[in-house]
Design a protein around this motif. Structure first.
Motif, mmCIF file in Angstrom:
data_model
loop_
_atom_site.group_PDB
_atom_site.id
_atom_site.type_symbol
_atom_site.label_atom_id
_atom_site.label_comp_id
_atom_site.label_asym_id
_atom_site.label_seq_id
_atom_site.Cartn_x
_atom_site.Cartn_y
_atom_site.Cartn_z
ATOM 1 N N ALA A 25 7.812 10.298 -7.111
ATOM 2 C CA ALA A 25 6.637 9.469 -6.944
ATOM 3 C C ALA A 25 5.528 10.528 -7.443
ATOM 4 C CB ALA A 25 6.256 9.284 -5.677
ATOM 5 N N ASP A 26 4.693 9.902 -8.417
ATOM 6 C CA ASP A 26 3.452 10.712 -8.890
ATOM 7 C C ASP A 26 2.386 10.617 -7.759
ATOM 8 O OD1 ASP A 26 4.762 11.496 -11.272
ATOM 9 O OD2 ASP A 26 3.921 9.983 -12.376
ATOM 10 N N TRP A 27 2.455 9.213 -7.180
ATOM 11 C CA TRP A 27 1.285 8.993 -6.250
ATOM 12 C C TRP A 27 2.160 8.482 -4.828
ATOM 13 C CZ3 TRP A 27 -3.791 9.681 -6.836
ATOM 14 C CH2 TRP A 27 -4.250 9.859 -8.132
ATOM 15 N N ILE A 28 1.650 8.960 -3.731
ATOM 16 C CA ILE A 28 2.331 8.373 -2.723
ATOM 17 C C ILE A 28 1.340 7.576 -1.826
ATOM 18 C CG2 ILE A 28 3.542 8.785 -0.426
ATOM 19 C CD1 ILE A 28 4.774 11.223 -2.070
ATOM 20 N N ILE A 29 1.573 6.566 -1.678
ATOM 21 C CA ILE A 29 0.495 5.680 -0.406
ATOM 22 C C ILE A 29 0.980 5.471 0.788
ATOM 23 C CG2 ILE A 29 -0.788 3.607 -0.275
ATOM 24 C CD1 ILE A 29 -1.025 3.634 -3.408
ATOM 25 N N GLY A 30 0.514 6.062 1.877
ATOM 26 C CA GLY A 30 1.098 5.801 3.068
ATOM 27 C C GLY A 30 0.406 4.681 3.793
ATOM 28 N N ALA A 31 1.016 3.353 3.808
ATOM 29 C CA ALA A 31 0.440 2.437 4.328
ATOM 30 C C ALA A 31 1.552 1.826 5.784
ATOM 31 C CB ALA A 31 0.136 1.198 3.706
ATOM 32 N N ASP A 32 1.568 2.901 6.326
ATOM 33 C CA ASP A 32 2.514 2.594 7.673
ATOM 34 C C ASP A 32 2.003 2.394 8.835
ATOM 35 O OD1 ASP A 32 1.825 5.154 7.445
ATOM 36 O OD2 ASP A 32 3.638 5.949 8.213
ATOM 37 N N GLY A 33 0.890 1.938 8.856
ATOM 38 C CA GLY A 33 0.149 1.378 10.256
ATOM 39 C C GLY A 33 -0.567 2.471 10.987
ATOM 40 N N PHE A 34 -0.778 1.934 12.291
ATOM 41 C CA PHE A 34 -1.746 2.522 13.112
ATOM 42 C C PHE A 34 -1.024 3.861 13.548
ATOM 43 C CE2 PHE A 34 -4.067 1.784 17.437
ATOM 44 C CZ PHE A 34 -5.132 1.926 16.710
ATOM 45 N N ARG A 35 0.030 3.859 13.713
ATOM 46 C CA ARG A 35 0.714 5.265 14.159
ATOM 47 C C ARG A 35 1.188 5.913 13.063
ATOM 48 N NH1 ARG A 35 1.666 5.379 19.408
ATOM 49 N NH2 ARG A 35 0.879 3.762 20.582
ATOM 50 N N SER A 36 0.486 6.002 11.879
ATOM 51 C CA SER A 36 1.291 6.371 10.440
ATOM 52 C C SER A 36 1.931 7.918 10.624
ATOM 53 C CB SER A 36 -0.154 6.513 9.559
ATOM 54 O OG SER A 36 0.568 7.206 8.444
ATOM 55 N N GLU A 79 -5.533 14.560 9.653
ATOM 56 C CA GLU A 79 -6.123 14.677 11.026
ATOM 57 C C GLU A 79 -4.901 13.303 11.721
ATOM 58 O OE1 GLU A 79 -9.542 13.141 13.899
ATOM 59 O OE2 GLU A 79 -10.042 13.607 11.822
ATOM 60 N N SER A 80 -4.545 13.782 12.898
ATOM 61 C CA SER A 80 -3.671 12.694 13.410
ATOM 62 C C SER A 80 -4.368 11.777 14.616
ATOM 63 C CB SER A 80 -2.384 13.327 14.509
ATOM 64 O OG SER A 80 -1.617 12.803 14.889
ATOM 65 N N ARG A 81 -4.141 10.604 14.488
ATOM 66 C CA ARG A 81 -4.894 9.713 15.312
ATOM 67 C C ARG A 81 -3.858 9.363 16.405
ATOM 68 N NH1 ARG A 81 -7.789 5.222 12.116
ATOM 69 N NH2 ARG A 81 -5.858 4.312 12.873
ATOM 70 N N LYS A 82 -3.905 9.630 17.609
ATOM 71 C CA LYS A 82 -3.009 9.418 18.704
ATOM 72 C C LYS A 82 -3.930 8.222 19.338
ATOM 73 C CE LYS A 82 -0.398 12.653 17.768
ATOM 74 N NZ LYS A 82 0.607 12.373 16.930
ATOM 75 N N SER A 83 -3.107 7.198 19.439
ATOM 76 C CA SER A 83 -3.702 5.911 19.848
ATOM 77 C C SER A 83 -3.206 5.646 21.114
ATOM 78 C CB SER A 83 -3.468 4.781 18.543
ATOM 79 O OG SER A 83 -1.865 4.629 18.668
ATOM 80 N N ARG A 84 -4.018 4.694 21.868
ATOM 81 C CA ARG A 84 -3.384 3.981 23.108
ATOM 82 C C ARG A 84 -2.322 2.928 22.579
ATOM 83 N NH1 ARG A 84 -8.089 2.338 26.793
ATOM 84 N NH2 ARG A 84 -8.671 1.093 24.711
#
Ligand SMILES: Cc1cc2nc3c(=O)[nH]c(=O)nc-3n(C[C@H](O)[C@H](O)[C@H](O)COP(=O)(O)OP(=O)(O)OC[C@H]3O[C@@H](n4cnc5c(N)ncnc54)[C@H](O)[C@@H]3O)c2cc1C
Length: 165
Positions: free
Chosen positions: A111-122, A131-136
């Motif tokens: 892949a030349d481009w990678i898009i991460g669209a894997d939600g809230f806990r990506s 930066e990691s977003r640790k969610s409740r």
């Protein structure tokens, strides 16, 4: 560009959701060139917040929002993506990324481009060193009722004990 979408779940998929698309969301979908079939949903002109006898309401102004079953929205978006040439891989879990490479249960993909669209806990976000977003943990319940709409507004009802701490 050739586009491949790997989704770990089934597509179209359902999940707990208010199932309302605000006018800005409609405009964003249209900018993608997707013409939603509104007959599969219901237009809404504003939003109303209700608590007991008190209510506050505002109209969106200008264009309408749309209430549509999430699974139906997903179905329409997938159809539009496939019509424009994207390949959708269902039940294909992405397990890692490297420079110009995506590993998934279906194998390795260049892949030349990678898009991460894997939600809230990506995970993609973590793998990319962002930066990691640790969610409740959040809880939601969803129920559909077969009845005629009594309003053309989104209604948000506040109630005692309807929140978790
Ligand atoms: C109770 C509730 C009500 C809501 N109501 C509304 C509303 O009315 N209107 C509104 O606009 N928004 C609403 N939202 C917010 C909305 O649901 C989210 O903003 C939206 O779903 C986020 O989309 P997303 O594509 O980023 O993530 P998601 O919808 O979570 O999609 C992530 C996708 O990534 C896939 N995935 C994850 N990990 C992997 C992996 N490793 N490999 C492959 N695939 C993977 C999953 O299978 C999933 O398909 C609501 C949310 C909740 C919780």
């Amino acid at each position: 560009m050739r586009v491949t979408v790997a989704d770990g779940g089934d597509a179209p998929s359902d999940k707990a959701c208010g199932e309302g698309i605000l006018p800005e969301g409609i405009a964003a979908v249209e900018r993608l060139g997707v013409a939603l079939d509104w007959s599969a949903g219901r237009a809404c002109r504003g939003i109303r917040f209700i608590k007991g006898d008190a209510a506050a309401q505002a109209e969106f102004g200008g264009s309408a929002g749309l209430g549509m079953r999430r699974i139906e929205l997903h179905r329409q978006l997938i159809r539009a993506a496939e019509n424009s040439g994207a390949v959708i891989l269902r039940r294909t879990v992405v397990t890692g990324i490297a420079e110009n490479l995506v590993s998934a249960s279906g194998g390795n993909f260049a892949a030349d481009w990678i898009i991460g669209a894997d939600g809230f806990r990506s995970l993609v976000r973590d793998w990319a060193g962002l930066e990691s977003r640790k969610s409740r943990v959040r809880f939601a319940f969803r129920q559909h009722f077969a009845c005629a709409p009594w309003t053309d507004c989104v209604e948000v009802h506040w109630a005692e004990k309807a929140h978790c701490t």
